[in-house]
Design a protein around this motif. Structure first.
Motif, mmCIF file in Angstrom:
data_model
loop_
_atom_site.group_PDB
_atom_site.id
_atom_site.type_symbol
_atom_site.label_atom_id
_atom_site.label_comp_id
_atom_site.label_asym_id
_atom_site.label_seq_id
_atom_site.Cartn_x
_atom_site.Cartn_y
_atom_site.Cartn_z
ATOM 1 N N ILE A 190 -5.132 7.323 -13.379
ATOM 2 C CA ILE A 190 -4.297 7.309 -12.234
ATOM 3 C C ILE A 190 -4.979 7.241 -10.987
ATOM 4 N N TYR A 191 -4.823 5.963 -10.294
ATOM 5 C CA TYR A 191 -5.385 5.960 -9.024
ATOM 6 C C TYR A 191 -4.425 5.158 -8.234
ATOM 7 N N THR A 192 -4.622 5.360 -6.852
ATOM 8 C CA THR A 192 -3.782 4.768 -5.981
ATOM 9 C C THR A 192 -4.479 3.900 -4.861
ATOM 10 N N VAL A 193 -5.872 3.395 -5.036
ATOM 11 C CA VAL A 193 -6.558 2.704 -4.229
ATOM 12 C C VAL A 193 -6.946 1.091 -4.328
ATOM 13 N N PHE A 194 -6.493 0.716 -5.503
ATOM 14 C CA PHE A 194 -6.910 -0.504 -5.855
ATOM 15 C C PHE A 194 -6.154 -1.618 -5.639
ATOM 16 N N VAL A 225 -4.829 13.032 -18.301
ATOM 17 C CA VAL A 225 -5.110 12.019 -17.409
ATOM 18 C C VAL A 225 -6.644 12.139 -17.182
ATOM 19 N N GLY A 226 -7.384 11.208 -17.795
ATOM 20 C CA GLY A 226 -8.810 11.346 -17.935
ATOM 21 C C GLY A 226 -9.580 10.845 -16.895
ATOM 22 N N GLU A 227 -8.837 10.312 -15.791
ATOM 23 C CA GLU A 227 -9.502 9.746 -14.466
ATOM 24 C C GLU A 227 -8.594 9.808 -13.385
ATOM 25 N N TRP A 228 -9.001 10.508 -12.195
ATOM 26 C CA TRP A 228 -8.144 10.407 -11.049
ATOM 27 C C TRP A 228 -9.145 10.863 -9.985
ATOM 28 N N THR A 229 -8.630 10.636 -8.581
ATOM 29 C CA THR A 229 -9.729 11.149 -7.630
ATOM 30 C C THR A 229 -8.543 11.568 -6.474
ATOM 31 N N THR A 230 -9.493 12.094 -5.362
ATOM 32 C CA THR A 230 -8.763 12.606 -4.421
ATOM 33 C C THR A 230 -8.776 11.591 -3.137
ATOM 34 N N ALA A 231 -9.491 10.698 -3.477
ATOM 35 C CA ALA A 231 -9.656 9.436 -2.613
ATOM 36 C C ALA A 231 -8.348 8.919 -2.226
ATOM 37 N N THR A 232 -8.445 8.462 -0.917
ATOM 38 C CA THR A 232 -7.064 7.812 -0.547
ATOM 39 C C THR A 232 -7.134 6.422 0.037
ATOM 40 N N THR A 233 -8.403 6.041 -0.355
ATOM 41 C CA THR A 233 -9.010 4.634 -0.114
ATOM 42 C C THR A 233 -9.929 3.892 -0.890
#
Length: 465
Positions: free
Chosen positions: A319-323, A357-365
């Motif tokens: 789950i990422y929200t930057v791509f 959830v095997g990959e995620w990040t705090t990054a927002t950009t």
């Protein structure tokens, strides 16, 4: 004949028959002789009691007997009742330009954009990689990971490290020895290990982190799946040894196959998952087997690889929200609401296959340098090209973290606490990634030092849901 499944070992030894524990057989829907191999399949319930006849009509145990345990076994960690709290060891045994840009920059060759071209063009490629493997991750990292309250690491490795080359220029050296050292370090600190086949022959997604950036040729030849399966067998044989029991708790058959490309990639990959499961299970009966959702809805995996035919299967989702430009443009409230919106699908997936959830990040950009590829810009500042446009200045959103404002650190903190709260509605989470050279917004180690990642993982006062 009523007999507890655990008593079979002694019986088998006495009779000299070729029976197996832990569902090592091909699936069967009920007891009886199945298939061309004349295999006798007997199921056992959750308590290990046989639900069918062990003996045939002659009162003898058939020569080819398999027992399917009708329960999800514990491979050293109970993925059904405990929560995975982990971190990825990214950029180590599979090099990525954005995680360790100096490794690539120091080649002085702009053609080097992934591990394939690193082996192809970099001078002294093996020596450079050896220095990287020896220094980027050490035992002290595992000490710090344990001190942070984490119970898992996920360690990516590429197929080229495990099986003979078929003309590819990858450096194949002693990556497996480095991986083995890491497993021993994890054991020393009580950390569980998921080993992840991060790159497959033909590239399963065309990303540089698959080893070779470009086209997705993974489903074009059965040879690719066969070689990937051979790599899984190498891992299973190495880490089924008793000294690693209870430390290597899972093997992931393949990271991020690009289901979004269409064509035959989904059926091809599903068949590989089935074949890879049996190949691993044949030599590593206790490990969980992890599969990735291939960027498909979690619900699309309902009914796939179910017990009792398949045991200890985990589903990995990222789950990422930057791509995308739209994701980069989201406000804080929109981003947190998007993450909270994952709760229902994660909870619904859990009864099907334990979901991590095997990959995620705090990054927002997507501002981290070379995150989108070497010499590729960011969507956030419009330098990516295509449909990207200027949203904001990247200089205060990534780097070593020294320029982060308190407001931005609070945003990263809220991202962390919200996500661990959401992802523990399923079987837990594994953050991407433990350390980077200059991308603090993605860096768990720097997050601990900077205060936006907490040591107290049970305290989440800033979670949005």
């Amino acid at each position: 004949m009523k007999l507890h499944a655990q008593a079979l070992t002694a019986l088998i030894a006495c009779l000299g028959l070729g029976c197996f524990h832990h569902a090592q057989a091909r699936p069967a829907s009920s007891a009886g002789f199945v298939g061309m191999n004349d295999t006798h399949v007997v199921q056992a319930d959750a308590d290990g009691m046989l639900m069918g006849d062990l003996v045939d009509e002659r009162g003898a145990v058939p020569e080819r007997t398999r027992v399917l345990l009708d329960t999800r076994q514990n491979p050293g960690f109970d993925y059904g009742s405990k929560k995975v709290r982990g971190v990825n060891i990214g950029g180590w045994l599979v090099a990525e330009p954005w995680i360790t840009p100096s490794l690539f920059d120091n080649t002085g060759d702009n053609r080097v954009i992934d591990e394939y071209t690193f082996g192809q063009y970099a001078s002294n490629a093996e020596g450079r990689l050896q220095n990287h493997w020896n220094s980027f991750i050490t035992e002290d990292d595992f000490r710090q990971i344990a001190a942070a309250g984490l119970n898992h690491v996920r360690i990516p490795i590429g197929y080229w490290s495990l099986v003979p080359s078929q003309g590819e220029p990858y450096v194949r050296s002693n990556q497996l020895s480095h991986l083995t050292n890491a497993v021993r370090w994890a054991r020393n600190y009580g950390i569980k290990v998921i080993i992840d086949l991060h790159g497959a022959p033909g590239s399963q997604n065309g990303f540089d982190n698959s080893g070779q950036k470009g086209s997705v040729r993974w489903p074009n030849s059965q040879n690719n799946a066969d070689r990937a399966k051979a790599a899984i067998v190498v891992l299973a044989k190495r880490f089924s040894a008793g000294e690693y029991a209870g430390t290597v708790t899972a093997i992931e058959l393949l990271n991020e196959p690009a289901g979004f490309v269409g064509g035959n990639i989904i059926p091809y990959t599903k068949q590989y998952f089935i074949d890879g499961y049996y190949a691993a299970r044949e030599v590593f009966g206790n490990a969980a087997i992890m599969i990735h959702d291939a960027f498909q809805p979690l619900s699309s995996w309902n009914g796939f690889m179910q017990p009792p035919q398949y045991q200890q299967v985990l589903l990995d989702t990222h789950i990422y929200t930057v791509f995308s430009p739209a994701e980069n443009a989201m406000s804080k409230s929109q981003r947190l609401a998007t993450i909270c919106g994952k709760i229902d699908s994660l909870k619904a997936s859990q009864p099907n296959l334990y979901t991590v959830v095997g990959e995620w990040t705090t990054a927002t950009t997507d501002c981290a340098g070379e995150l989108n590829g070497r010499f590729v810009g960011a969507r956030y500042d419009g330098s990516y090209g295509g449909d990207s446009y200027y949203i904001g200045d990247c200089s205060k959103r990534t780097g070593d973290g020294s320029s982060f404002s308190q407001v931005y650190k609070n945003y990263l903190r809220d991202m962390f606490e919200t996500q661990i709260s959401v992802y523990e509605r399923a079987s837990g989470w594994i953050y991407w990634t433990w350390k980077t050279e200059r991308a603090a917004d993605w860096d768990y180690q720097r997050g601990l030092r900077g205060g936006w990642i907490t040591y107290n993982l049970n305290s989440r006062p800033n979670a949005a849901c």
